[in-house]
Design a protein around this motif. Sequence first.
Motif, PDB file in Angstrom:
ATOM      1  N   ALA A   1      -9.222   2.867   4.410  1.00 14.06           N
ATOM      2  CA  ALA A   1      -8.362   2.208   3.437  1.00 14.06           C
ATOM      3  C   ALA A   1      -7.300   2.200   4.780  1.00 14.06           C
ATOM      4  CB  ALA A   1      -8.362   2.458   2.412  1.00 14.06           C
ATOM      5  N   ALA A   2      -7.531   3.685   5.039  1.00 14.61           N
ATOM      6  CA  ALA A   2      -5.782   4.051   6.180  1.00 14.61           C
ATOM      7  C   ALA A   2      -6.406   3.738   7.216  1.00 14.61           C
ATOM      8  CB  ALA A   2      -5.513   5.442   6.097  1.00 14.61           C
TER       9      ALA A   2
ATOM     10  N   ILE B   1      -5.655   6.320  -1.506  1.00 15.64           N
ATOM     11  CA  ILE B   1      -6.278   5.490  -0.648  1.00 15.64           C
ATOM     12  C   ILE B   1      -7.099   6.555   0.396  1.00 15.64           C
ATOM     13  CG2 ILE B   1      -4.778   3.459  -0.056  1.00 15.64           C
ATOM     14  CD1 ILE B   1      -3.920   4.832   2.570  1.00 15.64           C
ATOM     15  N   ASP B   2      -8.379   6.087   0.728  1.00 16.64           N
ATOM     16  CA  ASP B   2      -9.529   7.525   1.905  1.00 16.64           C
ATOM     17  C   ASP B   2      -9.424   6.436   3.553  1.00 16.64           C
ATOM     18  OD1 ASP B   2     -10.540   4.186   1.637  1.00 16.64           O
ATOM     19  OD2 ASP B   2     -12.523   5.261   0.265  1.00 16.64           O
TER      20      ASP B   2
ATOM     21  N   GLY C   1      -8.189   0.858   8.081  1.00 14.67           N
ATOM     22  CA  GLY C   1      -8.460  -0.745   7.597  1.00 14.67           C
ATOM     23  C   GLY C   1      -6.704  -1.309   7.832  1.00 14.67           C
ATOM     24  N   ILE C   2      -5.590  -0.397   7.397  1.00 12.04           N
ATOM     25  CA  ILE C   2      -4.250  -0.575   7.354  1.00 12.04           C
ATOM     26  C   ILE C   2      -3.367   0.118   8.831  1.00 12.04           C
ATOM     27  CG2 ILE C   2      -1.953   0.420   6.805  1.00 12.04           C
ATOM     28  CD1 ILE C   2      -3.240   1.341   3.764  1.00 12.04           C
TER      29      ILE C   2
ATOM     30  N   ALA D   1       0.918  -1.229  -0.258  1.00 11.08           N
ATOM     31  CA  ALA D   1       0.043   0.291   0.156  1.00 11.08           C
ATOM     32  C   ALA D   1       1.339   1.418  -0.090  1.00 11.08           C
ATOM     33  CB  ALA D   1      -0.893  -0.032   0.875  1.00 11.08           C
TER      34      ALA D   1
ATOM     35  N   GLN E   1      -0.891   6.131  -6.172  1.00  7.71           N
ATOM     36  CA  GLN E   1      -2.541   5.863  -6.372  1.00  7.71           C
ATOM     37  C   GLN E   1      -2.657   6.511  -4.472  1.00  7.71           C
ATOM     38  OE1 GLN E   1      -1.706   1.500  -5.466  1.00  7.71           O
ATOM     39  NE2 GLN E   1      -1.657   1.268  -7.985  1.00  7.71           N
TER      40      GLN E   1
END
Length: 114
Positions: free
Chosen positions: A91-92, A87-88, A94-95, A76, A85
């Motif tokens: 997503a952040a 990320i929203d 989740g990471i 990522a 790319q």
Amino acid sequence: MNPVLIGYGFLMLAIIFEVTGTTFLMKSAQFTKLIPTLLTVILYICSFYFLTLTLKTIPLGIAYAIWGGVGIVMVAFIGIVLFKQSIDLPAAAGIALIISGVIVINVFSKTVGH
């Protein structure tokens, strides 16, 4: 030298090869570019080889959780930096949860001696 420490060294190499292979996967343009495609295959083979060496001292579930989690986070990051790319927020988040999970495994699990 401590066998578990060696196992974590092999795991680190497996992660590095997997992440590098995945980076070349992006460069392969759906396997239409020969050199990046060959590098992807070779790097994945190396990754799985070192993962098998890891399994001599670290249980499969723990090794795979760390391999997958750290790999996801690194890929990522590479996607953001190299491929521009974005990320929203979900997503952040989740990471961040993946990173938290890897930390919990390594700090609190008694499955593998540290």
